[in-house]
Design a protein around this motif. Structure first.
Motif, PDB file in Angstrom:
ATOM      1  N   TYR A   1       0.807  -1.210   0.000  1.00  0.00           N
ATOM      2  CA  TYR A   1       0.000   0.000   0.000  1.00  0.00           C
ATOM      3  C   TYR A   1       0.852   1.278   0.000  1.00  0.00           C
ATOM      4  N   ASP A   2       0.311   2.312  -0.635  1.00  0.00           N
ATOM      5  CA  ASP A   2       0.994   3.598  -0.727  1.00  0.00           C
ATOM      6  C   ASP A   2       0.326   4.691   0.101  1.00  0.00           C
ATOM      7  N   TYR A   3      -0.997   4.606   0.232  1.00  0.00           N
ATOM      8  CA  TYR A   3      -1.740   5.681   0.883  1.00  0.00           C
ATOM      9  C   TYR A   3      -2.770   5.147   1.869  1.00  0.00           C
ATOM     10  N   ILE A   4      -3.109   5.993   2.838  1.00  0.00           N
ATOM     11  CA  ILE A   4      -4.254   5.780   3.704  1.00  0.00           C
ATOM     12  C   ILE A   4      -5.249   6.898   3.411  1.00  0.00           C
ATOM     13  N   TYR A   5      -6.511   6.528   3.236  1.00  0.00           N
ATOM     14  CA  TYR A   5      -7.583   7.505   3.075  1.00  0.00           C
ATOM     15  C   TYR A   5      -8.521   7.394   4.266  1.00  0.00           C
ATOM     16  N   ILE A   6      -8.928   8.536   4.810  1.00  0.00           N
ATOM     17  CA  ILE A   6      -9.899   8.562   5.906  1.00  0.00           C
ATOM     18  C   ILE A   6     -10.937   9.643   5.620  1.00  0.00           C
ATOM     19  N   ASN A   7     -12.215   9.274   5.612  1.00  0.00           N
ATOM     20  CA  ASN A   7     -13.294  10.255   5.593  1.00  0.00           C
ATOM     21  C   ASN A   7     -13.695  10.484   7.038  1.00  0.00           C
ATOM     22  N   ILE A   8     -13.446  11.669   7.529  1.00  0.00           N
ATOM     23  CA  ILE A   8     -13.602  11.943   8.954  1.00  0.00           C
ATOM     24  C   ILE A   8     -14.370  13.243   9.173  1.00  0.00           C
ATOM     25  N   TYR A   9     -15.203  13.256  10.200  1.00  0.00           N
ATOM     26  CA  TYR A   9     -16.016  14.431  10.548  1.00  0.00           C
ATOM     27  C   TYR A   9     -15.648  14.889  11.950  1.00  0.00           C
ATOM     28  N   SER A  10     -15.430  16.185  12.114  1.00  0.00           N
ATOM     29  CA  SER A  10     -15.138  16.756  13.429  1.00  0.00           C
ATOM     30  C   SER A  10     -16.256  17.719  13.814  1.00  0.00           C
TER      31      SER A  10
END
Length: 201
Positions: A87-96
């Motif tokens: 793997y090359d990247y981590i993606y996170i859809n995150i809400y604050s």
């Protein structure tokens, strides 16, 4: 983004930069479009969502300081390792809920070294925004401790305590998707078509 090459005096050729994802090289840690999995200090939330029917809610980070996400990872091999070197990247859809400037650590724990110490990668996520945000993090941006090996990952954890972090007990976040990706890059359409054609043989 585009590139212009001029090789051996040839007429420059305008090349298009294309990024694609191979489904064989993507691993979802969380996917809100799938069935909810109860886990640790995360709560199921159906009010603040992005792409699915729910999100994972994490609050009271001054008390709920550590979440082990290993049950969401592929099964380890006979030595207890998972190979994430692909793997090359981590993606996170995150809400604050609020812009707090608090942080949490994403830690990829790896092999044990001499003296019983653990080798690991870690990355600070700063909650300096409000609302939904997609984070794209290159694995190369992670800090290394004790020469970790990505082909020998043992666990994946979130930490809101340690590493001189700023803990804000009012911080509340929601995670919709969290996944690892192997990115493939092509520099023109003909190259892309050629590779796809070869893969079909």
């Amino acid at each position: 983004l585009s590139f212009c090459l001029n090789l051996k005096g040839d007429k420059p050729d305008r090349l298009t930069f294309v990024q694609t994802y191979d489904p064989n090289y993507i691993h979802y840690v969380f996917n809100a479009e799938e069935e909810y999995v109860k886990h640790g200090f995360f709560e199921k939330n159906e009010e603040i969502t992005l792409s699915g029917k729910y999100s994972y809610k994490w609050e009271k980070q001054d008390q709920n300081t550590y979440i082990n996400l290993s049950t969401f990872l592929p099964k380890p091999d006979d030595n207890g390792y998972r190979d994430f070197s692909v793997y090359d990247y981590i993606y996170i859809n995150i809400y604050s809920e609020e812009k707090t400037s608090s942080t949490f650590i994403i830690a990829l724990n790896c092999q044990e070294i001499e003296g019983g110490k653990n080798a690991y990668f870690y990355y600070y996520v700063t909650m300096n925004f409000k609302g939904w945000k997609e984070l794209k993090i290159s694995i190369r941006e992670f800090t290394k401790n004790n020469s970790p090996d990505l082909s020998k990952v043992t666990s994946l954890c979130f930490h809101s305590k340690g590493w001189s972090q700023m803990i804000d007990p009012t911080s509340v976040i929601y995670i919709d998707k969290f996944y690892f990706v192997k990115a493939k890059f092509y520099f023109n359409k003909s190259e892309k078509k050629k590779e796809i054609k070869n893969e079909k043989r």
